[in-house]
Design an enzyme around this catalytic site. Structure first.
Site, mmCIF file in Angstrom:
data_model
loop_
_atom_site.group_PDB
_atom_site.id
_atom_site.type_symbol
_atom_site.label_atom_id
_atom_site.label_comp_id
_atom_site.label_asym_id
_atom_site.label_seq_id
_atom_site.Cartn_x
_atom_site.Cartn_y
_atom_site.Cartn_z
ATOM 1 N N HIS A 1 -65.769 21.814 -38.581
ATOM 2 C CA HIS A 1 -66.079 23.150 -38.069
ATOM 3 C C HIS A 1 -64.799 24.051 -37.977
ATOM 4 C CE1 HIS A 1 -70.101 22.154 -37.046
ATOM 5 N NE2 HIS A 1 -69.613 20.901 -36.507
ATOM 6 N N CYS B 1 -40.213 -4.461 -6.556
ATOM 7 C CA CYS B 1 -39.182 -3.938 -5.689
ATOM 8 C C CYS B 1 -37.843 -4.813 -6.381
ATOM 9 C CB CYS B 1 -39.357 -4.322 -4.210
ATOM 10 S SG CYS B 1 -40.854 -3.757 -3.619
ATOM 11 N N ASN C 1 -40.357 -9.104 -2.462
ATOM 12 C CA ASN C 1 -40.967 -8.208 -3.812
ATOM 13 C C ASN C 1 -42.412 -8.953 -4.096
ATOM 14 O OD1 ASN C 1 -41.437 -7.083 -6.124
ATOM 15 N ND2 ASN C 1 -40.140 -8.379 -7.326
ATOM 16 N N GLY C 2 -43.588 -8.398 -4.000
ATOM 17 C CA GLY C 2 -44.844 -8.846 -4.221
ATOM 18 C C GLY C 2 -45.892 -8.185 -3.296
ATOM 19 N N LYS D 1 -48.875 11.514 -27.150
ATOM 20 C CA LYS D 1 -47.715 10.653 -26.898
ATOM 21 C C LYS D 1 -47.014 10.933 -28.422
ATOM 22 C CE LYS D 1 -47.375 9.215 -23.855
ATOM 23 N NZ LYS D 1 -48.379 9.734 -23.245
ATOM 24 N N GLU E 1 -54.949 11.365 -26.320
ATOM 25 C CA GLU E 1 -53.494 10.860 -25.449
ATOM 26 C C GLU E 1 -52.619 10.460 -26.676
ATOM 27 O OE1 GLU E 1 -52.225 10.667 -23.110
ATOM 28 O OE2 GLU E 1 -51.065 8.880 -23.017
ATOM 29 N N LYS F 1 -40.154 14.207 -15.979
ATOM 30 C CA LYS F 1 -41.110 12.976 -15.759
ATOM 31 C C LYS F 1 -42.164 13.537 -14.795
ATOM 32 C CE LYS F 1 -43.120 8.849 -15.556
ATOM 33 N NZ LYS F 1 -44.124 8.662 -16.717
ATOM 34 N N GLU G 1 -44.820 14.404 -27.879
ATOM 35 C CA GLU G 1 -43.700 14.394 -26.750
ATOM 36 C C GLU G 1 -42.455 13.538 -27.134
ATOM 37 O OE1 GLU G 1 -44.925 13.481 -22.730
ATOM 38 O OE2 GLU G 1 -46.403 12.000 -23.541
ATOM 39 N N ARG H 1 -35.848 -0.428 -10.204
ATOM 40 C CA ARG H 1 -37.345 -1.339 -9.999
ATOM 41 C C ARG H 1 -38.122 -0.563 -8.824
ATOM 42 N NH1 ARG H 1 -37.542 -6.573 -11.834
ATOM 43 N NH2 ARG H 1 -38.897 -7.103 -10.225
ATOM 44 N N TRP I 1 -40.503 -0.385 -3.942
ATOM 45 C CA TRP I 1 -41.339 0.354 -4.506
ATOM 46 C C TRP I 1 -42.714 0.055 -3.478
ATOM 47 C CZ3 TRP I 1 -42.245 3.869 -7.988
ATOM 48 C CH2 TRP I 1 -43.576 3.940 -8.547
HETATM 49 C C1 AGP Z 1 -47.652 12.117 -20.414
HETATM 50 O O1 AGP Z 1 -47.000 11.391 -21.018
HETATM 51 C C2 AGP Z 1 -46.637 13.350 -19.851
HETATM 52 N N1 AGP Z 1 -45.381 12.591 -19.280
HETATM 53 C C3 AGP Z 1 -47.387 14.334 -19.001
HETATM 54 O O2 AGP Z 1 -48.338 14.800 -19.685
HETATM 55 C C4 AGP Z 1 -47.961 13.496 -17.575
HETATM 56 O O3 AGP Z 1 -48.998 12.855 -17.741
HETATM 57 C C5 AGP Z 1 -48.401 14.962 -16.588
HETATM 58 O O4 AGP Z 1 -47.409 15.486 -16.568
HETATM 59 C C6 AGP Z 1 -49.088 14.431 -15.483
HETATM 60 O O5 AGP Z 1 -48.318 13.648 -14.549
HETATM 61 P P1 AGP Z 1 -48.951 12.828 -13.341
HETATM 62 O O6 AGP Z 1 -49.827 11.709 -13.764
HETATM 63 O O7 AGP Z 1 -47.582 12.589 -12.723
HETATM 64 O O8 AGP Z 1 -49.625 13.807 -12.433
#
Ligand code: AGP
Length: 614
Positions: free
Chosen positions: A510, A2, A106-107, A491, A487, A609, A494, A27, A80
């Site tokens: 294959h 926070c 905060n904590g 990364k 994963e 996001k 994206e 934060r 937060w």
């Molecule tokens: C991951 O880097 C992406 N930003 C995206 O795949 C994300 O993981 C996905 O949209 C799921 O989001 P969430 O964990 O908030 O549900």
């Protein structure tokens, strides 16, 4: 995590506090509030609002806000949430029952439930769901005329981490700050003092700051301040000149939120683990599950639904739950889960994994499972998010806000929670106490292993520089490394816009191996995990087709110079935890490639996001 801010001086406090909260909004931003001392010895004036700080500012401007605009002492908070959803009554500041003391925190107060019971039995009435509220009541309960003494006695009672600011209308103009585990910065100015959870709220008023140490108690008035080391005595702390650019401060001095959040992972994992490992019994404690031993023992199957990075964390969770709890697990992309009319039996537990807790496909999958009678759990980072609320129970990450669109610390903390979940369920089945104790100790050591990966960031950047021009690449892994391959590829895609495909190491031959040539590098995830020798053979197959190979290996285990063209080494690590340090290495590889390509890291094109549409 926070944001807290305090001011005492000759100027009007409200505008300074609100401006400070805006600087700290990164934060935590699910609710905010301020408390002002009008200096008349009466009750403090408090205003709180759920949502962004703008809503609090609007409320401040209303004629009926009753906030004393001339007050020169006050505290503020942007939240937060860790305990209790983001509502007005859970927002800080929290006041004592008599209204004469107010605090922001905060904590995490780990023993708040016990304190709450004791204070309730003494007649104190709690008005929020938070852990923090106990602090205000403890100060009132201990107060006998000496404010600092009352705060010190409060500290005797609480366990956990805290950065706390307190003020009292019985002591006009006095602010008290205490720190343990959550940073407190003090801005030194003429005839005024600013106090905040980080320097971003202070820059602009002064560049002379003091950073409190753990167990420091600062007492500030407009004219002066003094610091005491709790239970020891007066101390002095050095004054530092801060020359950071304000914009960089919110990112902790890092160029991007993503890099800040990569670097935060050891601390985030510590927060995820905090209070949840029971070494003596070789198990974990996940109170949010709200399930007793019998209910846990009745679960006979898991369905995991998630998207993107959270889905890949779910794939690791499947390996854990099957290996350590002998439970069959079905993991599906959330949209697919929802559309395929999932099979839900009487003792099926549906686990929704979501950092934001707002992903529409995952929410739809959760609702579909609930409609079919599944027990539902959520693993979320945002307290009070829709998925967390509708799942009804689950485990919060406590990872702090994740701002960068590319998810990083959320993945590591999700996998950490899944490991604790597997240990908990396993100990109710065939996982013995000693085996559980070993795993618990290994989990406790995980943050330090992650720190060592992060320490290699510059080395990884040098390797990354050799791969910035590629147009396509493969990430290969098997076993624990297969989700990491997926994963790692995500990364890179994206944030660097380079096409990358995560693939099972055994599957390449294959078909996709036809794509390999000297222009298509392969990132091979080959740390010491079960099956690594087969992956080494797959790497030879790639090299035989002239594909450059970048091998991720356990430090000191390069398996010979002909094994790869480049190496990224990760520290030795128990096999089941290797997905986390290996993924941190992949996060750094993707970050440095994208940064060297000049890509807009924190807000990549076309992405959001949180994907709140199906
Ligand atoms: C991951 O880097 C992406 N930003 C995206 O795949 C994300 O993981 C996905 O949209 C799921 O989001 P969430 O964990 O908030 O549900």
């Amino acid at each position: 995590m926070c944001g807290i801010v305090g001011f005492t001086g000759q100027r009007a406090a409200s505008g300074i506090l609100l401006a400070g909260l805006r600087k700290l909004e990164y934060r935590g931003y699910d609710s905010a509030g301020i408390a002002l001392d009008a200096g008349n010895g009466g009750s403090l004036s408090v205003l709180r609002r759920p949502g962004q700080i703008a809503f609090l500012e609007d409320a401040m401007d209303l004629p009926d806000s009753n906030m004393p605009q001339s007050a020169t002492c006050g505290i503020g908070h942007t939240r937060w949430a860790t305990h209790g959803p983001p509502t007005e009554q859970n927002a800080h500041p929290h006041t004592s029952q008599n209204g004469l003391f107010a605090i922001v925190h905060n904590g995490i107060i780990e023993n708040y439930a016990q304190i709450r019971s004791i204070l309730s039995a003494k007649g104190y009435v709690f008005r929020s769901d938070t852990d923090s509220e106990v602090i205000a009541h403890l100060i009132e309960d201990a107060y006998k005329g000496d404010f600092e003494e009352a705060v010190s006695m409060m500290l005797e009672q609480v366990q956990g981490t805290y950065g706390i600011l307190a003020l009292s209308s019985l002591h006009p103009g006095t602010l008290i700050a205490v720190r343990k585990g959550s940073p407190i910065t003090v801005g030194i100015c003429r005839n005024e003092t600013l106090i905040a959870s980080d320097v971003s709220a202070i820059i602009g008023h002064t560049d002379q700051v003091i950073f409190l140490d753990d167990d420091d108690i600062l007492v500030a008035t407009p004219e002066d301040f003094h610091i005491t080391a709790w239970k020891t005595g007066p101390v002095s702390r050095p004054t530092t000149t801060v020359d950071w650019e304000p914009g960089a401060i919110e990112k902790g001095g890092h160029p991007h939120f993503m890099l800040k959040e990569i670097y935060e992972q050891p601390e985030a994992i510590e927060n995820t683990l905090r209070g949840r490992l029971i070494e003596a019994d070789g198990t974990s404690k996940l109170a949010g599950m709200q399930m007793d031993a019998r209910e846990l023992a009745n679960i006979d199957r898991f369905c995991i639904a998630a998207c993107g990075t959270s889905y890949y964390a779910g794939l690791v969770g499947k390996l854990y739950l099957e290996a350590f709890a002998d439970l069959p697990v079905d993991v599906q992309q959330a949209a697919e889960f929802r559309d395929r009319n999932p099979i839900i039996q009487r003792n099926t537990c549906m686990l929704a994994i979501s950092q934001s807790g707002e992903t529409a496909d995952t929410l739809a999958a959760l609702r579909e499972a609930a409609r079919k009678g599944a027990t539902t759990l959520g693993i979320c980072n945002v307290v009070g998010s829709t998925i967390a609320r509708e799942a009804g129970r689950g485990v919060y990450l406590h990872a702090g806000p994740e701002i960068g669109v590319a998810s990083t610390k959320a993945f590591s903390c999700q996998v950490t929670v899944l490991a604790m979940l597997a240990i908990l369920l396993g100990r109710g089945r065939r996982l013995g106490r000693e085996a559980g104790q070993t795993m618990v100790k290994q989990l406790a050591d995980l943050p330090d292993i992650c720190r060592r990966v992060i320490d290699a960031s510059d080395t990884i950047r040098r390797v990354a520089a050799r791969y910035t021009e590629m147009h396509s690449c493969f990430y290969l892994g098997r076993g624990y490394m297969f989700p990491v391959a997926l994963e790692g590829a995500l990364k890179l895609k994206e944030i660097s816009y380079i096409h990358a495909e995560g693939y099972h190491a055994a599957e390449l031959k294959h078909g996709p191996i036809a794509l390999l040539d000297k222009s298509v590098p392969v990132v091979a995830l080959a740390p010491d995990t079960p099956g690594v020798e087969k992956t080494l053979a797959n790497m030879q197959e790639c090299r035989a087709r002239s594909a450059p190979v970048l091998a991720v290996v356990t430090a000191g285990r390069r398996h010979g110079a002909d094994c790869a063209d480049d190496w990224i080494e990760i520290p030795p690590c128990p096999a089941f935890l290797t997905p986390i340090p290996a993924t941190i290495a992949m996060q750094l590889l993707a970050y440095h490639i994208a940064d060297l390509r000049g890509c807009p890291i924190d807000k990549p094109r076309n992405l959001a996001k949180s994907v709140t549409v199906e």
